[in-house]
Design a protein around this motif. Structure first.
Motif, PDB file in Angstrom:
ATOM      1  N   PHE A  30      -2.975   1.964   3.759  1.00 10.11           N
ATOM      2  CA  PHE A  30      -3.243   2.611   5.203  1.00 10.11           C
ATOM      3  C   PHE A  30      -3.455   4.067   4.860  1.00 10.11           C
ATOM      4  CE2 PHE A  30      -0.461  -1.148   5.749  1.00 10.11           C
ATOM      5  CZ  PHE A  30      -1.449  -1.854   6.420  1.00 10.11           C
ATOM      6  N   THR A  79       4.965  -7.805   6.856  1.00 12.12           N
ATOM      7  CA  THR A  79       4.493  -6.510   6.327  1.00 12.12           C
ATOM      8  C   THR A  79       5.027  -6.201   5.132  1.00 12.12           C
ATOM      9  OG1 THR A  79       5.843  -5.058   7.758  1.00 12.12           O
ATOM     10  CG2 THR A  79       3.755  -5.614   8.615  1.00 12.12           C
ATOM     11  N   PRO A  80       4.663  -5.377   4.239  1.00  5.82           N
ATOM     12  CA  PRO A  80       5.355  -4.989   2.795  1.00  5.82           C
ATOM     13  C   PRO A  80       6.815  -4.515   3.396  1.00  5.82           C
ATOM     14  CG  PRO A  80       2.987  -4.379   2.804  1.00  5.82           C
ATOM     15  CD  PRO A  80       3.333  -4.798   4.108  1.00  5.82           C
ATOM     16  N   ARG A  81       6.929  -3.681   4.249  1.00  6.42           N
ATOM     17  CA  ARG A  81       8.247  -2.926   4.779  1.00  6.42           C
ATOM     18  C   ARG A  81       9.188  -4.208   5.091  1.00  6.42           C
ATOM     19  NH1 ARG A  81       7.891   2.065   8.160  1.00  6.42           N
ATOM     20  NH2 ARG A  81       6.850   2.575   6.567  1.00  6.42           N
ATOM     21  N   GLU A 103       1.846   0.035   1.060  1.00  8.02           N
ATOM     22  CA  GLU A 103       1.473   0.455   2.169  1.00  8.02           C
ATOM     23  C   GLU A 103       0.665   1.844   2.232  1.00  8.02           C
ATOM     24  OE1 GLU A 103       5.062   0.792   4.529  1.00  8.02           O
ATOM     25  OE2 GLU A 103       5.148  -1.295   5.393  1.00  8.02           O
ATOM     26  N   ARG A 104       0.940   2.668   1.182  1.00  7.73           N
ATOM     27  CA  ARG A 104       0.307   4.135   1.055  1.00  7.73           C
ATOM     28  C   ARG A 104      -1.051   3.723   0.782  1.00  7.73           C
ATOM     29  NH1 ARG A 104       3.650   6.482  -2.427  1.00  7.73           N
ATOM     30  NH2 ARG A 104       2.135   6.430  -4.097  1.00  7.73           N
ATOM     31  N   TRP A 107       1.243  -6.432  -6.361  1.00  3.78           N
ATOM     32  CA  TRP A 107       1.379  -7.156  -5.172  1.00  3.78           C
ATOM     33  C   TRP A 107       0.957  -8.591  -5.352  1.00  3.78           C
ATOM     34  CZ3 TRP A 107       3.936  -6.360  -0.977  1.00  3.78           C
ATOM     35  CH2 TRP A 107       4.001  -7.088   0.000  1.00  3.78           C
TER      36      TRP A 107
END
Length: 806
Positions: free
Chosen positions: A737, A703-705, A733-734, A684
């Motif tokens: 979160f 956000t990453p998405r 994200e995984r 990242w």
């Protein structure tokens, strides 16, 4: 009052620059007292609201009281009120201090009363000027000019650059003065100017000054940044040669001097001590380009006090350093005299101790020696106040005058000789019978040259003198006994006696002390303690100083003493002689082929041209193209620093991208939730830098998405690149979160696909710019600099709090 305090602090900070000029701390406390005295006077003037001119007079009067109490209290009324006697005492100390700085080399003794008075008074006057400009006339920037004078003195006298820490202290003092002045001015504006990372300014209530903390912090940032640049940038620039505005001499006499005062042992005593050693010891060895022995002079004795010859304290200004180029021209040498050009390589034995003068053939034109060696202009003695000649290897170039007897006879004594009067001075009580002896022995001489030959012949032939080290010493009675009665002595008596008789008939004369040419051992000439010698030098206008040899030939212990060619009685004068000095023509040596002397092309007033062919072999200069190439290479290396930092960071992250975690645990889960998984964090961070370098920086709220969706749609990723970007975003994200992110595999392959896809959308120039000057690295460097400045800003918020408990 704030500006007065800031002016006093700034002045004393600038005075710190004077520290390398002094030994001890007496100057420090004296200067501090002067600054505090001026501060008290400024406070009184401000309290009474005196005009500027009156405030200056009050400060001067107060400083005068302080100087009187410190340096002439015993002559003052009630120890501090100036009187006529105290004023005379201060003037006397000022004159003494001025004379002392002419003969001392830095660092000078700080407890010397005269020098301390000059320093204290000078700093006090600077403090008055700074206070008037800053606190009274409100011209804080102009107050830097008097403070600059404090920096100019060590910068022009000393050869070493100003210490970086002293410069920082002085610069901080001046910056503080500017900040204080700015705070006074801005404090009356009304609303503060907003700067980075400061709280929003509020409108001051009636009767209150504006909150200037923000602007003050901004000024500090600028000041600190400027000081840092001033310290760091010169490290990458070529040094400049020092320029002397003050030709302060150095030198002194004695054996226990202070403050780098030149140490001069008694030359005559030292010479006799070497001659009487039970065994010979090697003092130095040398070679030269014509393989001719030469006398090596160390001291030039010019003062005759009636008992013996002494040495005037030499003076060597910074511009007369041997590494500053050719030495000053030899006094009296004209352009119509033949010269012999020679280069001599000399090596002093390491057993020689406390020798602060270099043995040199006369006249030296250029000397290359490591250390701070300087030439006395009038005598061309080369000495040092800091270095010792022990074990020293050095080169000396000479252009020795080679006059013929006809040329010397043709010289007419000038009405006003271009030579100092001390070379003719004799004591008022000089014995009349010795003066009569001088005239008697030179009777019939038509020229000064003929008179000099007659004096030399008197000692070597007609006078029936005998060489013997066992003499009765040096005094007027000893001189009379030597000349009129015993006629027994060694080289010092012969040299001194001939110099005295020469002065008696009007020929300028001095005594040289050094070594004869020595003996050839192998491929080098070797000079030992038994080669210690003294000889007279006589001055002839148009030729300069010429050595003569009155010591009888073949004397025990003086076997290497030689009579110069021009000083030998010759029925037929020769047009050219083989060597000008006593050591060059003893046995009529001929110069080797290719070394025949030529006419001296130098002119009297051209220092560079005077060197002629006698200069040392020039050091091969670096070609211009090589200098340009070196400069370009250094510039490229500096420009590549950000790229190198970026590459190091990327390599470190690439290694982390290969890590794989296959089994979750409680500890691992905690780290993953915190976003500290090494592989994901590295991927990242690397993606974030890639986007910043390519001008596609991620929005703080993205956000990453959302980032994956923007990149794939805007830059039209192919299916494989889009899948890689989606995989990275989902993994991040995984990890961030999910309670249990599961198995996290390496992301290096996906990151490379995304990078290639992003690079394909850029021009070649943008990709090269991103590689050579990566904005992500420049952003980090800028953040580091801001962090350093923030650290200084936090100092402003420090407050000492009283303990809540008692």
């Amino acid at each position: 009052m704030r500006l007065s305090v800031a002016a006093a602090v700034a002045t004393f900070c600038a005075a710190i620059l004077l520290h390398p000029l002094f030994e001890g701390g007496a100057w420090f406390w004296g200067s501090l007292g002067a600054v505090l005295t001026v501060l008290v006077a400024s406070a009184i003037s401000g309290r009474l609201s005196l005009p500027t001119w009156a405030a200056g007079l009050v400060s001067l009067a107060t400083l005068g009281v302080y100087l009187t109490a410190s340096f002439a209290g015993d002559k003052a009324w009630a120890l501090f009120v100036p009187t006529k006697g105290s004023a005379a005492e201060l003037l006397k100390l000022l004159a003494t201090g001025w004379d002392d700085i002419q003969r001392f080399a830095a660092p000078v003794p700080g407890d010397n009363p005269g020098i301390a008075l000059l320093t204290t008074g000078g700093v006090g006057i600077i403090a008055i000027a700074v206070d008037l400009l800053a606190a009274r006339m409100r011209r804080a920037a102009l107050a830097g000019l008097p403070m600059l004078a404090l920096a100019t003195v060590p910068a022009t006298i000393l050869l070493e650059p100003i210490a970086w820490w002293a410069f920082i202290i002085a610069a901080l003092g001046f910056t503080g003065l500017l900040i204080a002045d700015g705070r006074e001015r801005v404090g009356h504006w009304g609303r503060a100017v907003l700067v980075r990372r400061t709280r929003a300014a509020t409108t001051p209530s009636p009767g209150e000054s504006a909150d200037t903390r923000g602007l003050r912090l901004s000024g500090k940032r600028i000041g600190f940044a400027a000081i840092a640049i001033a310290v760091v940038v010169p490290a990458f620039l070529p040094p400049l040669e020092p320029v002397s505005f003050f030709s302060f001499g150095v030198g002194g006499q004695g054996t226990g001097g202070r403050g780098n005062m030149i140490q001069i042992p008694n030359p005559v005593t030292n010479m006799k001590g070497q001659l009487t050693l039970p065994e010979k010891r090697t003092v130095l060895t040398y070679t030269n380009n014509d393989d001719v022995p030469r006398y090596l002079r160390i001291y030039s004795l010019d003062i005759f006090d009636g008992d013996q010859f002494g040495l005037t304290k030499p003076k060597g200004a910074p511009e007369n350093r041997t590494d500053a180029g050719p030495l000053p021209p030899p006094p009296g040498l004209g352009g119509g005299v033949e010269t012999v050009n020679a280069v001599t390589d000399i090596k002093i034995s390491e057993e020689v101790e406390n020798l602060a003068f270099l043995p040199l053939p006369y006249p030296p034109r250029e000397v290359r020696a490591d250390g701070d060696w300087r030439a006395d202009v009038s005598t061309l003695m080369v000495f040092s106040t800091r270095d010792s000649a022990s074990g020293l290897e050095y080169q000396v170039a000479t252009s020795e005058p080679q006059p013929t007897p006809d040329q010397l006879r043709a010289l007419q004594p000038p009405q006003q000789p271009n030579v100092e009067a001390r070379y003719l001075r004799l004591p008022e009580d000089f014995p009349a019978d010795l003066r009569d002896l001088a005239y008697e022995q030179t009777k019939g001489a038509e020229t000064q040259y003929d008179a000099a030959l007659k004096l030399q012949e008197f000692f070597t032939k007609t006078g029936n003198f005998t060489y013997d080290l066992r003499t009765q010493g040096s005094s007027t009675s000893a001189l009379r006994d030597f000349l009129l009665s015993s006629k027994v002595g060694y080289c010092e008596q012969f040299a001194s006696a001939m110099a005295v008789l020469a002065r008696a008939i009007g020929i300028p004369a001095r005594v040289a002390v050094g070594y004869t040419g020595g003996d050839k051992v192998g491929d080098r000439w070797t000079v030992g303690t038994d080669d210690s010698h003294s000889w007279p030098e006589l001055y002839f206008e148009g030729v300069g100083w010429l050595p003569f040899e009155p010591t009888p030939a073949g004397s025990a212990g003086q076997g290497s003493a030689r009579v110069p060619e021009y000083a030998r009685p010759q029925p037929t004068p020769t047009a050219t002689s083989s060597s000008p000095t006593p050591g060059a023509t003893a046995r009529g040596e001929e110069l080797p082929p290719g070394q025949q002397p030529g006419r001296n092309p130098r002119e009297i007033d051209d220092r560079e041209a005077r060197l002629g062919g006698a200069g040392l072999p020039a050091e091969e200069p670096t070609p211009l193209i090589a200098k340009i190439g070196i400069g370009v290479a250094i510039l490229l290396l500096l420009l590549l620093i950000p790229a190198a930092i970026r590459q190091i960071t990327r390599s470190r992250r690439v290694r982390a991208l290969g890590w794989k975690v296959s089994a979750p645990s409680d500890e691992l889960t905690a780290r993953v939730i915190a976003g500290s998984h090494p592989s994901v964090a590295a991927a990242w961070a690397e993606l974030d830098d890639i986007l910043y370098d390519y001008g596609m920086a991620r929005e703080p709220s993205e956000t990453p998405r959302a980032l994956a969706r923007r990149l794939t749609q805007r830059y039209e990723f192919d299916a494989e690149s889009a899948a890689a970007m989606t995989s990275i975003a989902a993994t991040v994200e995984r990890v961030l979160f999910a309670r249990d992110p599961g198995v996290v595999g390496p992301l290096g392959k996906d990151l490379r696909k995304v990078r290639r896809a992003l690079a394909a959308t850029l021009s070649r120039g943008r990709r090269i710019r991103a590689a050579l000057l990566p904005p992500s690295t420049l952003r980090r460097l800028r953040s580091m600099g801001e962090g350093v400045l923030d650290g200084f800003d936090r100092l402003e918020t420090l407050r000492f709090r009283r303990s809540a408990t008692r």
